[in-house]
Write an enzyme that holds these catalytic residues in place. Structure first.
Site, PDB file in Angstrom:
ATOM      1  CG  HIS A   1      18.066  -5.736  -9.440  1.00 43.35           C
ATOM      2  ND1 HIS A   1      18.728  -4.544  -9.423  1.00 43.35           N
ATOM      3  CD2 HIS A   1      16.718  -5.527  -9.230  1.00 43.35           C
ATOM      4  CE1 HIS A   1      17.692  -3.577  -9.894  1.00 43.35           C
ATOM      5  NE2 HIS A   1      16.549  -4.120  -9.548  1.00 43.35           N
TER       6      HIS A   1
ATOM      7  CD  GLU B   1       9.856  -0.390  -1.591  1.00 46.89           C
ATOM      8  OE1 GLU B   1       9.906   0.607  -1.171  1.00 46.89           O
ATOM      9  OE2 GLU B   1      10.082  -0.915  -2.957  1.00 46.89           O
TER      10      GLU B   1
ATOM     11  CG  ASP C   1      18.774  -6.091  -3.634  1.00 47.50           C
ATOM     12  OD1 ASP C   1      20.128  -6.255  -3.628  1.00 47.50           O
ATOM     13  OD2 ASP C   1      18.335  -7.149  -4.141  1.00 47.50           O
TER      14      ASP C   1
END
Ligand SMILES: Cc1ncc(C[n+]2csc(CCOP(=O)(O)OP(=O)(O)O)c2C)c(N)n1
Ligand SMILES: [Mg+2]
Length: 810
Positions: A599, A532, A557
């Site tokens: 999630h 990420e 998240d």
């Protein structure tokens, strides 16, 4: 005055040069290095004598940077750290006066173009945005992306800067963007300290560049320490290039070309950089140059002394292996220069540095002195008629006696003078008050401006185009509306690219990009590894180089893995360069309720508190999301768009202008009119609030529902507070923890919009639980605002206002 810049063409191809030319180049190099060293020494002195606050310098790292500068061309990029002053001087991207101006925190882009006094010293940047917000021609300039203080924080961005070259070379449709690239020939140069290679961001970026095969050249300045911590406690085998050997390209596959060279060996350094960058530039292969045996003659920074943690033997070794000492020795031994001539060169260089320092100081001091004189005069004017004249004289005397005064001293004295004379009504006092107001405006510009680009290209100025529908508009899954929006935009603008985990072949986990890779190619819709931070860095680097990236974080998240890059780098970019750099990066993610601890996140408080400098969009459905993408893709500022995780399969009407209609940022919408209470909410809870409205109506309560649509900017037309004038009651429904996103909304509505004027009952928030929601529908029910929670929360406000009419339910 000697010329500092080494122009391209000064490469040391000994075979092609006469000995005289060769000597000239080497001597000029030494002079640049020596001046840089003097700047470090003088800079440290300026801090220790109190003229500057903090100093960190590039002493001991000069010679390698001279070699690197020789192969740095127009169009190339640097993403580096605070040791790089010699490289910046040698390439002409900075100079001695700017170096000192930044050390003194001169808040003027003319004096400190890198940061206008906002960044600590030796934090570099070139200005690639002009004052109207237009790109300068980056292909014709040497470029430095604005530095961070966080060591290793720039690695993700470095990846993106290099990746842009790959796209420019491989995607022929981008040839029209001539001001950004010449066939992708540009190398992204990174520098990082040996200690900082312990950071995860380094390893993540390193691996990604190997996978992507991008022209990224990482130099590791290895002085065997990271402040006081020695290599033994930092790096396996105490040797980063040894550890990274597995990345070396070989018969098994593509990878890196890895070099190791001593930081005091001028000739070897020049040869190494020549070879390394040729491979990198021509073959688009990432390279690493591990420069060992560097030193730190003055220690880490002005905050401490290295005698505390380095042994006598180490300090002795450092003295001997000081790169300038070694270069000087080699130059004399090789008959490049005589001892007398180099002595003279050093004396001249020292004088020159001192002159630059003095000029930089005088520039700032002069401005401050002029302002102080003006303020003193205005205060003395009041004193003439004021009974408090003694106090005022003492005040101006004190101000004028300040050692190395700053603007703060003048402004503090003016404010104090106004307090001393509180209640007096003289014309002179009014003049002083007006002066203060003017100065606040100027200082706001100096110290607080440009959080966003605020140029004519701002997304806030994108014209509003309403969504249009035919009478028999098709009802599609939400994801299909988004897909049509992306398709239209990819068709319209060839510079748009999207990438992330599972974004390419399958078109993202919810199929917003479905079919688009097949249509537009894998250079435009692209799968990435699970990384990420560098997905964001990849986007940031592309956005800096004129492309329009949509970087996807698969679930909200996981945004935390990228938060450092978003917060430190993307969000602060415009501010920390005072508008000299911009990055119109769109981060796409999906969040709010679905299931499970990782999630169902809605950490809006975290996001709002850490990402000022980015727009935060929270569309209630995919059509609104599409309109926001259409707006953002036409503006030049970074943004995060959080789609509703549970909304992709809900039916929505397809606008006929799905790629053109725009949803303006900061414009709240009233989705349901009512008189009894204002409910402010966004994203996935909005639909539940609308359901609750129906139930509440049956109970005789008419709620007004406001969707701010974007949390930053927030409701710029005060729709929320205006609604309160009618209802006099407020409930904020938010999925974040208590005191998270809801506290932000309350501050905006109650304080900023002055909503408190209208309240008849305590404003309330209904939030998620303090923990993350458990997996499973029951967990969701008991942890996130449910239909029942919302009905009862509204009812309780009504009960408080009129207990007789609305008795407690239970
Ligand atoms: C993320 C982060 N962690 C810690 C620091 C504090 N810090 C500043 S410089 C430094 C040492 C860096 O050492 P190295 O990478 O070897 O570079 P050098 O200063 O030796 O050139 C540390 C720990 C920081 N600035 N950023
Ligand atoms: Mg180090």
């Amino acid at each position: 005055m000697p010329e500092t810049v080494i122009h391209h063409g000064n490469e040391l191809k000994a075979a092609e040069l006469s000995f005289d030319d060769f000597k000239k180049i080497v001597i000029n190099d030494y002079r640049v290095g020596y001046e840089s060293r003097q700047a470090s020494i003088l800079g440290r002195r300026e801090v220790l004598t109190g003229k500057a606050k903090f100093g960190i310098f590039g002493d001991g790292k000069e010679v390698a940077q001279l070699a690197m500068a020789k192969v740095f061309r127009n169009g190339d990029w640097r993403a580096g750290y605070y040791r790089d002053q010699t490289f910046m001087f040698a390439t002409g991207m900075s100079n001695l006066k700017e170096f000192f101006a930044q050390l003194y925190a001169h808040p003027d882009i003319e004096k400190d173009p890198a940061s206008a006094g906002r960044q600590m010293n030796c934090h570099y940047a070139t200005r690639y945005v002009d004052k109207d917000g237009n790109w300068v021609n980056q292909a014709e300039t040497k470029n430095t992306a604005s530095d961070l203080s966080t060591t290793g924080g720039h690695m993700p961005r470095l990846l993106g800067l290099a990746y842009a070259s790959k796209l420019y070379r491989q995607n022929k449709e981008l040839e029209y963007l001539k001001q950004f690239s010449v066939n992708g020939n540009e190398v992204a140069f990174g520098t990082i300290g040996n200690g900082s290679t312990s950071e995860g961001l380094f390893f993540e970026a390193f691996n990604a560049a190997g996978v992507l095969q991008v022209p990224m050249a990482i130099s590791i300045w290895d002085d065997a320490y990271a402040i006081s911590v020695p290599a033994k406690l930092q790096t396996t085998k105490e040797d980063i290039s040894e550890v990274l050997k597995g990345f070396q390209r070989d018969s098994k596959g593509a990878g890196y070309e890895i070099f190791k060279v001593k930081g005091w060996d001028y000739v070897a350094l020049c040869e190494t950089y020549e070879r390394a960058i040729k491979i990198c530039r021509e073959e688009h292969v990432p390279v690493m140059i591990h420069v060992i045996e560097m030193t730190q003659p003055q220690g880490h920074s002005t905050s401490g002394s290295h005698e505390r943690y380095k042994s006598k033997a180490r300090l002795g070794w450092e003295d001997e292996h000081d790169c300038l000492v070694q270069m000087r020795k080699w130059m004399i031994e090789s008959a490049i220069i005589t001892t007398e001539d180099i002595d003279e060169l050093e004396v001249t260089a020292k004088k020159h540095v001192r002159e630059c320092q003095k000029e930089a100081w005088a520039d700032l001091e002069g401005e401050i002195k002029t302002e102080m004189d003006e303020a003193v005069e205005l205060i003395e004017n009041i004193a003439e008629y004021s009974p408090k004249h003694n106090e005022l004289h003492a005040l101006t005397h004190e101000l004028q006696s300040c050692v190395d005064p700053g603007r703060r001293d003048t402004i503090a004295a003016v404010r104090k003078a106004l307090r001393i004379t509180l209640g007096e009504n003289s014309h002179e006092r009014k003049v002083l008050a007006d002066y203060l107001k003017d100065e606040f405006v100027k200082n706001k510009e100096r110290f607080n401006s440009k959080l966003f680009t605020d140029t004519p290209h701002s997304p806030l100025l994108v014209p509003v185009v309403k969504a249009e529908y035919t009478e028999d508009a098709r009802l599609l899954d939400g994801r299909e509306v988004l897909n049509a929006c992306f398709d239209a935009n990819f068709e319209r603008d060839k510079s748009i690219v999207a990438f992330g985990e599972d974004v390419g072949a399958i078109g993202d986990v919810n199929q917003g990009f479905a079919g688009l890779q097949a249509k537009y190619g894998d250079l435009r819709i692209t799968d990435t590894g699970i990384r990420e931070a560098t997905i964001i860095g990849q986007g940031l680097g592309l956005a800096m180089r004129g492309l329009r990236p949509i970087a996807e974080i698969q679930y909200l998240d996981y945004l935390l893995y990228a938060l450092t890059v978003l917060s430190d780098d993307v969000a602060s970019l415009s501010y920390r360069t005072r508008g000299g750099q911009k990055a119109p990066l769109i981060v796409r993610s999906r969040g709010h309720r679905l299931e499970g601890i990782w999630h169902s996140g809605s950490p809006l408080g975290t996001i709002l508190n850490s990402m000022r400098g980015m727009h935060i969009c929270v569309p209630r459905d995919m059509t609104q999301a599409a309109g926001m993408y259409n707006t953002l893709l036409r503006g030049d500022e970074p943004a995060l768009v959080i789609e509703c995780l549970n909304g992709y399969r809900l039916k929505e009407k397809l606008p006929t202008n799905v790629g053109e209609f725009t949803v303006p940022l900061g414009k709240a919408e009233i989705l349901r009119e009512g008189n009894d209470i204002t409910v402010v909410t966004y994203g996935s809870t909005l639909r539940i609030v609308m359901e609750a409205a129906v139930e509440l109506e049956k109970m005789g309560i008419n709620i007004e529902v406001v969707d701010p649509q974007t949390l930053y900017p927030f409701d710029t037309e005060n729709v929320c507070a205006n609604s309160l004038r009618k209802t006099n009651k407020l409930l904020v429904v938010d999925e974040d923890i208590p005191g998270g996103g809801s506290a932000y909304i309350l501050q905006k509505v109650i304080e900023k919009q002055k909503g408190y004027y209208s309240l008849d009952a305590q404003p309330k928030t209904l939030c998620g639980a303090e923990h993350r929601p458990p997996y499973g529908s029951d967990g969701d029910y008991f942890s996130k605002p449910s239909l029942d929670d919302i009905i009862e929360a509204v009812y309780s406000v009504m009960n408080e206002a009129s207990p007789g009419k609305y008795p407690a339910i239970y």
